[in-house]
Design an enzyme around this catalytic site. Structure first.
Site, PDB file in Angstrom:
ATOM      1  N   ARG A  73       0.846  -1.213   0.000  1.00 43.86           N
ATOM      2  CA  ARG A  73       0.000   0.000   0.000  1.00 43.86           C
ATOM      3  C   ARG A  73       0.873   1.252   0.000  1.00 43.86           C
ATOM      4  O   ARG A  73       0.574   2.242  -0.639  1.00 43.86           O
ATOM      5  CB  ARG A  73      -0.938   0.003   1.230  1.00 43.86           C
ATOM      6  N   ASP A 125      -8.426  19.564 -13.739  1.00 41.96           N
ATOM      7  CA  ASP A 125      -8.805  18.190 -14.085  1.00 41.96           C
ATOM      8  C   ASP A 125      -8.645  18.068 -15.599  1.00 41.96           C
ATOM      9  O   ASP A 125      -9.396  18.672 -16.363  1.00 41.96           O
ATOM     10  CB  ASP A 125     -10.251  17.931 -13.635  1.00 41.96           C
ATOM     11  N   TYR A 166     -17.358  18.252 -13.547  1.00 42.06           N
ATOM     12  CA  TYR A 166     -17.848  16.866 -13.553  1.00 42.06           C
ATOM     13  C   TYR A 166     -18.794  16.645 -12.359  1.00 42.06           C
ATOM     14  O   TYR A 166     -18.489  17.070 -11.240  1.00 42.06           O
ATOM     15  CB  TYR A 166     -16.646  15.913 -13.503  1.00 42.06           C
ATOM     16  N   LYS A 201     -10.204   7.075 -18.315  1.00 48.99           N
ATOM     17  CA  LYS A 201     -10.621   7.586 -19.629  1.00 48.99           C
ATOM     18  C   LYS A 201      -9.463   7.448 -20.635  1.00 48.99           C
ATOM     19  O   LYS A 201      -9.076   6.347 -20.976  1.00 48.99           O
ATOM     20  CB  LYS A 201     -11.112   9.025 -19.460  1.00 48.99           C
TER      21      LYS A 201
HETATM   22  N1  PLP Z   1     -13.107  13.822 -13.607  1.00 49.82           N
HETATM   23  C1  PLP Z   1     -13.805  13.785 -14.753  1.00 49.82           C
HETATM   24  C2  PLP Z   1     -13.746  14.950 -15.681  1.00 49.82           C
HETATM   25  C3  PLP Z   1     -14.571  12.668 -15.084  1.00 49.82           C
HETATM   26  O1  PLP Z   1     -15.248  12.643 -16.233  1.00 49.82           O
HETATM   27  C4  PLP Z   1     -14.610  11.580 -14.171  1.00 49.82           C
HETATM   28  C5  PLP Z   1     -15.422  10.372 -14.479  1.00 49.82           C
HETATM   29  O2  PLP Z   1     -16.208  10.363 -15.404  1.00 49.82           O
HETATM   30  C6  PLP Z   1     -13.889  11.666 -12.995  1.00 49.82           C
HETATM   31  C7  PLP Z   1     -13.132  12.787 -12.730  1.00 49.82           C
HETATM   32  C8  PLP Z   1     -13.944  10.550 -11.966  1.00 49.82           C
HETATM   33  O3  PLP Z   1     -13.176   9.490 -12.394  1.00 49.82           O
HETATM   34  P1  PLP Z   1     -13.457   7.940 -12.011  1.00 49.82           P
HETATM   35  O4  PLP Z   1     -14.728   7.551 -12.683  1.00 49.82           O
HETATM   36  O5  PLP Z   1     -12.238   7.250 -12.536  1.00 49.82           O
HETATM   37  O6  PLP Z   1     -13.584   7.872 -10.548  1.00 49.82           O
END
Ligand code: PLP
Length: 503
Positions: free
Chosen positions: A77, A252, A151, A277
């Site tokens: 971990r 992000d 998001y 993604k």
């Molecule tokens: N940030 C963005 C822009 C996203 O589109 C997403 C998920 O769709 C996340 C963060 C969160 O990621 P995760 O689904 O891997 O937890």
């Protein structure tokens, strides 16, 4: 033999659970993005067998030769060889962050005995990375300024976790150029008038941001392009305001990716990704990452990674390493295909009365509003040096007729019987269900094309008033354009659109 000779990681005899910077960063950073993607983290000299692929290290614990003496790893971990390889690869790709970290360490006199490892910290999901940044920087009643079109899972964390459990408050602010008056089409502007207008818009945007900053603001959080409207926000401009107030700017970068956009080189302090993604790219692994070259922030995130334990499994790290090696070629294909789809929608779909308001950052329309021009120029300015070099080589420029590749996401409004319908999604649903190649599914960034209805899918949990403000209605469709043949993708969109509209 590998063309890149990087010495093995020296064993760390200190606390063991963290590693020193593991390579002479200066020898690596002159290599291009695609070369770094293949070699950093995968150096044969770092593997016990000299394998050209990093070892999948499943052991959860490591033998110590004497109490407290080990070869850099104690417990999985806290640190794991496969995760360490991934973190080095990610740090190298996201703005060459290990080089920036090394510069900062030297400037702050911290390079001797540095224990917090590479500038990238890997997590089990993007949400875990987001939670770590927010709780690490803005807990105990801090305030966040966030881009409005953030998001849904991030706003949920800000409002339902940080606010309710940690007393953190958030102000959502529109930081894009797509303001009402920016929608007007200006004809016959001189270059000078354009520049003056742009300066006024920049000032106005800075003032909007300044107006939201408070004494207790601990984080400025932006996404660009935003989801699902694909609006752009000017990272460098926001970074200047953030710096003036001594507040870290977090970007992000999930909707773009490190091939197309490097926020750290534009002045951001921290980059976050859902590695699920584009980084993973094959819709088969969940992951997240925080990248920062700022030593104090990095130590805090590294500490929380171990303390909270929301780490990716070694196998997920191994899959991500493999995926990142093809990020360059995948990103280029995503960009070319998405541009083709966006152009078809704009050039055929709009005049044919099938769709309106096509959104793609690099799209150039025959007649542009001021906001659209500004966003297109920004899409060009915010391209990484590496992507820009390739795009120019393909014969595109900022002013290319039809636009230039700028990522794989496209969104648009289908023209239904009831224009601008907040809730009636009948036409959109007919379109989505009629697609044969685009899978009707949430998520994005995989090699296969996906399509979705944000109103009822990804943004179903967003408050109706906020959805209405953002233009998320029953007609809005979001496409994640994959790397299938571009002609096949356009044909799929055209056939399904015509069938959905021309009943
Ligand atoms: N940030 C963005 C822009 C996203 O589109 C997403 C998920 O769709 C996340 C963060 C969160 O990621 P995760 O689904 O891997 O937890």
């Amino acid at each position: 033999m590998s063309p890149v000779q990087i010495p093995p990681t020296p064993p760390n005899g200190l606390n063991g659970h963290v590693q020193p910077l593991t390579a002479p960063v200066s020898s690596i950073n002159s290599l291009s993005f695609s070369t770094r993607a293949l070699h950093i983290g995968s150096e044969p000299s770092l593997s016990a067998s000299n394998g050209v692929v990093p070892e999948l290290s499943l052991s959860t614990t490591y033998q110590q030769s004497k109490v407290g003496q080990h070869r850099g790893y104690e417990y999985s971990r806290s640190d794991n060889p496969t995760r360490r390889a991934l973190e080095r690869q990610l740090a190298s790709l996201e703005g060459n962050a290990d080089r920036l970290l090394e510069e900062n360490l030297v400037a702050e006199g911290l390079n001797e005995g540095w224990e917090a490892g590479s500038a990238a910290v890997a997590f089990a999901s993007g949400s875990a990375a987001t939670a770590t940044v927010i709780s690490g920087l803005a807990s105990r009643g801090g305030h966040i300024v966030s881009v409005g079109d953030v998001y849904g899972g991030t706003s949920r964390y800000m409002l339902k976790v940080a606010q309710e459990l940690q007393g953190t408050t958030t102000s959502f602010v529109d930081l894009s150029y797509q303001l009402d008056q920016a929608r007007q089409v200006l004809k016959g502007e001189t270059e000078e008038q354009k520049r003056e207008q742009d300066e006024r818009d920049d000032e106005e945007l800075s003032e909007r941001l300044e107006g939201a900053i408070r004494e207790d603001t601990k984080v400025i959080w932006v996404e660009t392009p935003t989801n699902p409207m694909l609006s752009l926000v000017p990272i460098a401009l926001i970074a200047r305001v953030a710096k003036k107030h001594g507040i870290p700017l977090v970007v992000d970068n999930t909707f773009s990716n490190p091939y197309y956009q490097n926020p750290l080189t534009l002045g951001a302090s921290v980059v976050v990704h859902s590695a699920t993604k584009y980084l993973g790219g094959h819709s088969d692994v969940l992951g997240g990452v925080i990248v920062t070259p700022i030593p104090s922030l990095l130590s805090r995130f590294r500490f929380l990674q171990n303390a909270n334990g929301n780490v990716p499994s070694p196998f997920d790290c191994w899959l991500l390493i493999r995926s990142l090696k093809t990020l360059t070629i995948r990103s280029r294909e995503h960009g070319l295909n998405a541009l083709r789809v966006a152009r078809w929608l704009q050039e055929v779909g709009v005049p044919a009365g099938l769709v309106r308001d096509v959104r793609y950052p690099g799209l150039k329309r025959a007649i542009e509003s001021k906001g659209e021009r500004r966003e297109r120029e920004l899409a060009w300015e915010q391209l990484s040096a590496e992507a820009k070099k390739w795009i120019v080589k393909q014969g595109f420029s900022a002013e290319s007729e039809g636009g230039f590749p700028s990522g794989g996401m496209v969104s648009f409004h289908i023209l239904s019987e009831e224009e601008g319908s907040q809730t009636n999604s009948a036409a959109a649903e007919r379109f989505l269900e009629g697609l044969e190649l685009f899978a009707l599914a949430e998520s994005l960034g995989g090699v296969e094309s996906l399509a979705e209805l944000p109103l009822k899918m990804t943004h179903g949990g967003v408050a109706p008033e906020r959805r209405a403000q953002l233009g998320i209605n029953g007609e809005l469709i979001r496409l994640s354009v994959g790397i299938e043949d571009g002609d096949d993708l356009v044909a799929d969109v055209e056939r399904s659109l015509r069938a959905a509209i021309e009943l």
